[in-house]
Design an enzyme around this catalytic site. Structure first.
Site, short mmCIF file in Angstrom:
data_model
loop_
_atom_site.label_atom_id
_atom_site.label_comp_id
_atom_site.label_asym_id
_atom_site.label_seq_id
_atom_site.Cartn_x
_atom_site.Cartn_y
_atom_site.Cartn_z
N GLY A 216 0.48 -1.38 -0.04
CA GLY A 216 -0.16 0.15 -0.03
C GLY A 216 1.16 1.00 -0.04
O GLY A 216 1.90 1.07 0.25
N GLY A 218 2.13 4.63 1.52
CA GLY A 218 2.80 5.32 2.84
C GLY A 218 4.06 5.09 3.33
O GLY A 218 5.18 3.89 3.01
N ILE A 220 5.06 3.44 6.33
CA ILE A 220 5.48 2.45 6.95
C ILE A 220 5.41 1.42 5.84
O ILE A 220 6.57 0.84 5.80
CB ILE A 220 4.30 2.03 7.29
N GLU A 239 -1.83 -3.15 -5.75
CA GLU A 239 -2.51 -1.79 -6.70
C GLU A 239 -2.06 -1.24 -7.22
O GLU A 239 -1.87 -0.25 -8.68
CB GLU A 239 -3.85 -1.96 -6.39
N GLY A 337 -7.89 -0.19 -1.94
CA GLY A 337 -7.89 -1.84 -2.36
C GLY A 337 -7.37 -2.71 -0.71
O GLY A 337 -7.48 -3.61 -0.58
N LYS A 362 -0.68 11.44 17.74
CA LYS A 362 -0.53 13.33 18.46
C LYS A 362 0.41 12.74 19.75
O LYS A 362 0.96 13.65 20.21
CB LYS A 362 -2.01 14.05 18.73
#
Length: 432
Positions: A216, A218, A220, A239, A337, A362
């Site tokens: 995915g 990002g 990480i 994807e 996805g 935060k």
């Protein structure tokens, strides 16, 4: 053989001429990310007040074009299937509409008439000698939309790669053509800090040589990628095709030779990276771009043995329910996805799905591991689908575990500052 160049010249026009094909009340579909055609969307933005009730459907815009404007939503309104920086505030304020959907279902929803398509604007490669353009950067739902549309306008850009796969559109399917040679939008690898690096190492240690990977978007997931360069014979069925995956290919870690489904091929539905990635895709026989109902279909992706899927989340509760798309009831992104590929890994022989997230948010003041999801949260990955959850403090494997065992495993990977508080909550819920 038809003279496709003559047909091309007959359909060639300016962006301002092309947008006149849009009618009041139209549902206008635009592809994902880099697939958005800037010349057409800038022209539409400049003339948006000339239209009434036009809706622009897109899963993830990268740029906030002029039409994304709360003052002109009666003229042109954005409708999102997924939220990003350009659209998040508008959705939270209510002047951008949001349609929940699995990414994999969007082409079928178009085919079934659940998502209306009147016009398609898409960027594409130059035409080949057989009259075909490649919709390589965002094949996703665009191919289904083109089949359903009354009007198809392509923005030909020489920087767009001509990729292989089910991503080709013939000039006979095209209503109008515009040309633009602007550099493509580039999205490099995100910044990776010690938290992301620690999570990435936990995941990388559980990925075996010969696995097929879905990554995915990002920091990480990319941190995982950066720690896989020493692996052998990895495959790609994803994807998104980004620079992280390209790094694995260049390192020799990805060969696609061990894939038992579509061996030898990198499979993806959209590309999001830098010029280096786009150049690599051009006429590369080892890369195929396909519609999202092919790439993300769990029955198809799950044919890959040892499929490993890696996706980020926002919050996970004691049962393992993952909210990856909202802050309570406030929309933040979308389903995308993630659910598709979690289920794909569950179908795969030897498959593993990883949900990854920092233990806190935060500046360490909020635990992302919680007794229950915040009220109003959207459940992206269900308690019955989730497998591995990973923070910088470790790995919780949840499938086959009781509710009590899940709570124990998740508390163990929460930030130490919150473990006493979480333990007390689990005791109050009769989970410990």
């Amino acid at each position: 053989m038809p003279n496709y160049q003559e047909v091309y010249q007959e359909k060639l026009c300016t962006p301002v001429e092309a947008i006149k094909l849009v009618q009041d009340g139209d549902f206008l579909v635009v592809p994902t990310g880099v697939g958005e055609p800037p010349a057409l969307l800038n022209a539409l933005s400049e003339h948006r007040r000339e239209y009434k009730d036009v809706k622009v459907f897109q899963i993830l815009p990268l740029r906030r074009f002029g039409y994304i404007d709360p003052e002109t939503v009666d003229h042109v309104r954005h409708v999102a299937y997924f939220l990003g920086g350009a659209t998040r505030a508008g959705a939270q304020e209510g002047w951008i509409d949001y349609i929940p959907s699995y990414f994999s279902k969007m082409p079928r929803m178009i085919e079934d008439g659940l998502l209306t398509v009147d016009t398609v604007f898409t960027i594409c490669s130059p035409m080949d000698e057989h009259g075909y353009f490649s919709i390589s950067l965002a094949t996703d739902y665009t191919m289904a939309a083109i089949k359903a549309a009354r009007t198809v306008v392509v923005e030909v850009n020489p920087n767009v790669p001509f990729a292989n796969g089910n991503c080709l559109v013939h000039i006979s399917e095209v209503t109008a053509i515009v040309e633009d040679d602007a550099p493509l939008t580039e999205v490099g690898l995100p910044k990776i800090g010690p938290v992301q690096e620690a999570i990435g190492k936990y995941v990388a240690d559980l990925i075996d040589d010969g696995s097929t990977i879905q990554i995915g978007f990002g920091a990480i997931p990319d941190a995982v990628v950066m720690q896989l360069t020493h692996k052998h014979n990895l495959g790609i069925h994803s994807e998104m095709f980004g620079d992280g995956i390209l790094t694995l290919i260049e390192s020799g870690a990805v060969t696609n030779r061990s894939k038992n489904y579509l061996p030898g091929k990198v499979i993806a539905t959209f590309a999001l990276g830098t010029k280096r990635l786009y150049d690599f895709m051009h006429r590369n026989p080892h890369v195929e771009m396909h519609p999202v109902n092919f790439t993300n279909d769990p029955c198809l992706a799950g044919k890959n043995d040892n499929l490993v899927t890696i996706n980020a989340s926002i919050q996970v509760d004691f049962l393992g329910q993952c909210c990856s798309e909202s802050m309570g009831s406030t929309p933040y992104s979308g389903t995308g996805g993630q659910s598709d590929f979690v289920r794909s890994a569950n179908r795969s022989k030897g498959g593993k799905s990883f949900i990854v997230l920092p233990a806190t948010a935060k500046d360490g003041t909020i635990s992302r591991i919680t007794p229950t999801l915040t009220a109003g949260s959207a459940v992206t990955t269900s308690k019955n689908d989730v497998n591995y959850v990973v923070t910088e403090y470790g790995v919780a494997q949840l499938q086959g575990k009781s509710a009590k065992e899940r709570a124990q495993a998740l508390i163990a990977i929460a930030h130490p500052n919150f473990r006493d508080e979480l333990t007390a909550a689990a005791e109050e819920m009769n989970l410990l």
